[in-house]
Design an enzyme around this catalytic site. Structure first.
Site, short mmCIF file in Angstrom:
data_model
loop_
_atom_site.label_atom_id
_atom_site.label_comp_id
_atom_site.label_asym_id
_atom_site.label_seq_id
_atom_site.Cartn_x
_atom_site.Cartn_y
_atom_site.Cartn_z
CG ASP A 88 -1.51 -7.28 8.89
OD1 ASP A 88 -1.40 -7.61 7.59
OD2 ASP A 88 -1.47 -8.43 9.72
CG HIS A 89 -0.50 -1.24 13.75
ND1 HIS A 89 0.06 -0.14 13.75
CD2 HIS A 89 -1.66 -1.17 14.08
CE1 HIS A 89 -0.37 0.69 14.50
NE2 HIS A 89 -1.65 0.22 14.75
CG PHE A 90 -1.53 1.33 9.78
CD1 PHE A 90 -2.67 0.96 10.05
CD2 PHE A 90 -0.76 2.43 10.55
CE1 PHE A 90 -3.34 1.48 11.33
CE2 PHE A 90 -1.20 2.66 11.61
CZ PHE A 90 -2.76 2.32 12.23
#
Lengths: 176, 128
Positions: free
Chosen positions: A33-35
């Site tokens: 999710d990052h990123f």
């Protein structure tokens, strides 16, 4: 997932300096999710890893009896991104130590490249927190062993750092 | 031996770094907690920075006399007793306590210390 943000100690000079390694893997969940499509190790988790390096170094000064917490990030400067496949080396140096806490200066390197510089303050929890427990002694001992603390740890006179006797006793006497 | 101006400049730089405030904010009259937003951990940071900057040793309780302010013998109904005030004056003679002494509520003490007081403490330590 356990909140472990360093993999192993490379050096642990009691009362002075510690070096820890953090290998960044694409398998780490947060990197999805990052990123999305552009995995970058969050700077906040690098700070956490550096704080774990410095915090354990400070805690050792009291034979791991003081409850040491990160109290303040006085400064943190990042010069480049860290990505999967990188091996980061966190170096923490105790600048000052007092009954109430400690000041630690730290760097983050990827090979020879300086990635970040930090200044952290650690506090010894006392007063209202005197009877609170941050970790069970056996949990802390497990973590210190997993990090290889006693393989590389050296006391100021050069002799090996031993597992604290009080923690070993707690390990024997505390039920799971 | 540094001059008073040099001491102020160094104290100012230490407070700018420790508290993340602008240089202009750090005036001699500014209070550490009320004006500059210092929190308890910042006082330890300030102590470490002063020790390093001026090569002095600051014993615990020398700058922030927490032991007096929490001593049951010196505190009654949240206020310092006359004996407590005397003990406080003796411990921190570099702080002007006249206004605080009018209504010495312990809780208000953090708002008493100013940048100028810190400078006077350093001057005292260095014998300036």
């Amino acid at each position: 997932m356990r909140w472990f943000w360093i993999d192993r100690f490379l050096e642990f000079e009691c009362g002075r300096r510690a070096k820890a390694i953090k290998n960044i893997s694409l398998a780490e969940e947060h990197l999805q999710d990052h990123f999305p499509g552009y995995p970058v190790m969050p700077a906040s988790l690098i700070v956490e890893g550096v704080a774990q390096t410095g915090g354990l170094l400070v805690a050792q000064c009291s034979d791991f009896r003081e409850k040491v917490v990160l109290a303040k990030i006085s400064s943190a400067r990042f010069y480049a991104e860290a990505t999967p496949g990188d091996s980061l080396v966190y170096t923490a140096v105790i600048e000052a130590l007092q009954k109430d806490g400690a000041s630690v200066r730290a760097t983050v390197h990827r090979n020879e490249e300086l990635l970040a510089e930090l200044q952290l303050m650690f506090a010894h929890l006392n007063g209202d927190f005197a009877d609170k427990m941050l970790f069970k002694p056996k949990t802390l001992l497990f973590w210190l062993r997993a990090l290889g603390t006693f393989q590389v740890g050296r006391l100021p006179d050069g002799s090996p750092l031993q597992e604290p006797e009080w923690m070993r006793q707690a390990e024997i006497t505390t039920p799971d | 031996m540094p001059s008073k101006e040099e001491i102020f400049a160094k104290v100012q730089a230490a407070l700018v770094d420790a508290l993340g405030v602008d240089e202009e904010e750090v005036t001699p009259e500014a209070t550490l907690v009320g004006d500059l937003g210092a929190e308890s951990i910042d006082f330890l940071d300030i102590v470490f920075r002063l020790e390093k900057t001026f090569d002095i040793k600051i014993p615990q309780g020398d700058l922030v006399p927490q032991d007096i302010l929490t001593n049951a013998q010196y505190v009654k109904d949240g206020k310092l007793t006359p004996e407590g005030l005397t003990a406080l004056r003796q411990r921190i003679p570099f702080v002007n306590l006249d206004k605080f002494a009018e209504n010495p509520v312990v809780q208000d003490f953090p708002n008493v210390m100013t940048v100028g007081d810190i400078c006077r403490y350093v001057e005292m330590k260095l014998g300036v």
